[in-house]
Write an enzyme that holds these catalytic residues in place. Sequence first.
Site, PDB file in Angstrom:
ATOM      1  N   CYS A 166       0.809  -1.219   0.000  1.00 52.49           N
ATOM      2  CA  CYS A 166       0.000   0.000   0.000  1.00 52.49           C
ATOM      3  C   CYS A 166       0.844   1.271   0.000  1.00 52.49           C
ATOM      4  CB  CYS A 166      -0.926  -0.028   1.197  1.00 52.49           C
ATOM      5  SG  CYS A 166      -1.706  -1.639   1.364  1.00 52.49           S
ATOM      6  N   HIS A 299      -2.369   8.088   5.946  1.00 50.84           N
ATOM      7  CA  HIS A 299      -2.771   6.815   5.342  1.00 50.84           C
ATOM      8  C   HIS A 299      -4.152   6.432   5.878  1.00 50.84           C
ATOM      9  CE1 HIS A 299      -2.012   3.164   3.181  1.00 50.84           C
ATOM     10  NE2 HIS A 299      -2.058   2.400   4.246  1.00 50.84           N
ATOM     11  N   GLU A 310       0.254   5.164  13.101  1.00 56.24           N
ATOM     12  CA  GLU A 310       0.466   6.442  12.410  1.00 56.24           C
ATOM     13  C   GLU A 310       0.526   7.608  13.377  1.00 56.24           C
ATOM     14  OE1 GLU A 310      -2.441   6.338   9.034  1.00 56.24           O
ATOM     15  OE2 GLU A 310      -0.973   7.815   8.349  1.00 56.24           O
ATOM     16  N   LYS A 331      -9.668   8.002   2.809  1.00 55.49           N
ATOM     17  CA  LYS A 331     -10.050   6.596   2.567  1.00 55.49           C
ATOM     18  C   LYS A 331     -11.547   6.322   2.735  1.00 55.49           C
ATOM     19  CE  LYS A 331      -5.820   4.273   2.265  1.00 55.49           C
ATOM     20  NZ  LYS A 331      -4.843   5.297   2.638  1.00 55.49           N
ATOM     21  N   HIS A 336      -9.789   1.985   0.281  1.00 55.16           N
ATOM     22  CA  HIS A 336      -8.352   1.740   0.270  1.00 55.16           C
ATOM     23  C   HIS A 336      -7.993   1.205  -1.116  1.00 55.16           C
ATOM     24  CE1 HIS A 336      -4.346   0.923   1.054  1.00 55.16           C
ATOM     25  NE2 HIS A 336      -4.413   0.291   2.209  1.00 55.16           N
ATOM     26  N   PHE A 395       1.530  -3.501   4.112  1.00 59.37           N
ATOM     27  CA  PHE A 395       1.879  -4.843   4.555  1.00 59.37           C
ATOM     28  C   PHE A 395       3.393  -5.000   4.623  1.00 59.37           C
ATOM     29  CE2 PHE A 395      -1.662  -8.042   3.248  1.00 59.37           C
ATOM     30  CZ  PHE A 395      -2.290  -7.793   4.434  1.00 59.37           C
TER      31      PHE A 395
END
Lengths: 412, 393
Positions: A166, A299, A310, A331, A336, A395
């Site tokens: 991502c 994010h 975050e 998002k 996403h 990830f």
Amino acid sequence: MKIEVIRMENLIAVTGMGVITANAKNIHEFQQALKEGRDGVKEVSLFDVSSFACQTAAEIKDFKPHNHYPSQYDRAAIFALEAAEMAIVDAGLDLTKCEKERVGVILGTTMGGVISLEKFYYSFKYNQRQNITPGLECEHTLHGMTDHVAERFQLEGPKSTISIACASGTQSIGYAADFILQNRADIMLAGGADSLSQFVFSGFSSLRALTRFKNKPFDKNRDGLILGEGAGILVLERLGNALRRGATIHAIYRGYGFSNDANHPTNPDKEGKGLERAIHYALKDSQVAKDQIDYINAHGTGTKANDVMECNALKNVFGENAYQIPISTIKPMVGHTLGAAGSVEAIATILSLKHNFMPPTLNYQMKDPECDLDIIPNQGREKELNIALSTSSGFSGNNSAILFEKYKEGAL
Amino acid sequence: MNRVVITGLGVVSPIGIGKAQFWASINQPAQMQNDRVAVKIIKNFDFFALSAYPEDVRTRQMDRFTQYAVLGGKMAVEDAGLVINPARQDRYGIIYGSAYGCLESNTTYLDGLFVKGPRFVNPIIFQNTVSNTTNGYSAILLGIGGYNTIITAGATSSLNAIAYAYDQIKCDRADAIITGGVERYCETILESLRAGGMLSTSSQPMAQFSEKDRKGVVISEGAAILVLENYEHAQKRGAVIYAEITGYGMINCNDHRRGIRNAMKQALMESRITPAKIDYVCASANSVIEHDRDEFLGIQDLLGEKAVITPVGSIKGKLGETFGASGAFATITASLSLQKEVLPPAINRVYFEPDWCLNIPYQSSLTRKINVALVNSMGLDGNNMSLVLQTVS
């Protein structure tokens, strides 16, 4: 005067932007959607979701490409091709006048042609080779979309694809900018694309990462993400070049950074040390001081682990000042979009700088003491912005961060 | 601008694990190859025995793709004698390249999806379906949290990665970067090549390497990992230096003759040397006849009169085609050639067109002192890359 010239040649301008998401088919609709806080989350129709608890995603429906593409082209590649074309048109670029070997493309993707992989693998695994259309074997790769973009627009310069889950879309922009700064190219297309697929939907579902309700980043009761799809592509070139050809300059690219948590194979590092490193790299690369950041496009996936990580990373970097910097995530609006997320969010960040408007974090209800930053809940906000940061994490602990600055005419 | 040198090599391949075994294999004299196979894979691979990592929660879920990269990375770091100081881990990085990435895990995941249905897929396998899992594990096990990414650009992927790492060190973002390529064979690669007409058309998938039907790739796998380091950093710690990277070129063009020629020109221009200085070319030699012709003609265009005497080599006859790792395997070969002053033979070179005026030693190794080597890599997707390696002066 001389310093001004050096700066013009060493600064990179964003002169074109193309975007496709569930809530917008072009850059103007995208700007409008961000302003209104309109989401594109709907019932999934691309494949059967009846067996899943979560049945929604930010799917692009009624998608009618501007061009006709060969039938075997992957859905994600078509998003990339359409976004690239919009970006080139937006930049007012006449590629026939450019030196081909000095124009390149870098894209980021998490899954690439995964829909084609499902088709291709099924066909030969279950002895249905007659269903393999010519060319399908090139569609299932990660870099297939980049090859298509380069082929269609005849780009002969640097061509490469980043696949760090991502965080891909953010890093691809910095990687592309490096080629210009190193004088290996004059103009670069950069961005990312990914499509919804049964593959990814079932996988995230098995990880219990999808919410059955609304996507609520930074909310105390957040319980997962909503998947999305789309593409975002930018045109980068030297500021001097952009000015000489009279292009509209959307923003100035300042710098980027990318890193790895080096902490746990699957879970994000709760302390946010990896993302902290990526932001430090980006600040150093940009020669921007911490207190110059006016806005952060986070994010913010809306999973328990990501959002805490975050916030901790931002607190580590900015200290007490972290509470003063407005932060938001788009998002809940676009879902996403995996490899496209970083580039779609970079475009949102640039639009924020351009219009002095920060989009809201939708669906926010209850404050989480672990995510107690100013996250612009539910209502967008106007503010004079100069420099903004966008971050992505994925990830396997990969992180990236990128900085943009507002372009002010005559104020170099 | 920093100078960039190669200080560590790690090899995981079907023809040898570790640089010593690999070097011995590629320098064996040519013999008629009777084992015509379509695929060469690493047999009896035991990751835990080879790497000495304990089998625990950190390592248990790795797929073979990741195991190759982690093992290769560990060997390269050890070969370089590099000790990563945790307090300075942000000065080190990992940049890998791969054409197909974790495709094997992706198809294992799809097996579950097709057979058991979308509700019953395996979340552990799903976590291995992004190619950067290999970066995550490498970062954890090598203790490197800095610049970290994986690039995919078809068969040139690993040269793209090496070039990216080179640029990062050159502009002082990092002191050392673990880079290179990794590829893991799976059935889908074979089927993709078959669908693309890259394999022999006989019923048995068998790579042909004969005079008439040269069409056919021997699919191989493995990891070729290098440590790239800032020259001053390497010197300060007294590291052994294999070679210096002085430039690269990168052209995307399906006319490979023009593409590879211009990529080599770019690489030489950045290195500030003339074509006459080239002592050795480690060719891409994809063993697809159109590609080989284009590459050889491109090299001839560049070298001019010197083409007939400059040795051109390839290890693909021995190793097979490792796609996204092939450029790194070639870089390792050229690095060892610079160090050991030996050029390995291009075995299996049977067919040769009369107008190719190149010097391709193919029967046994050639002992020769070389100072400048070019490494080429070309991909079916149009990428052409060239890298210049030199002895350190």
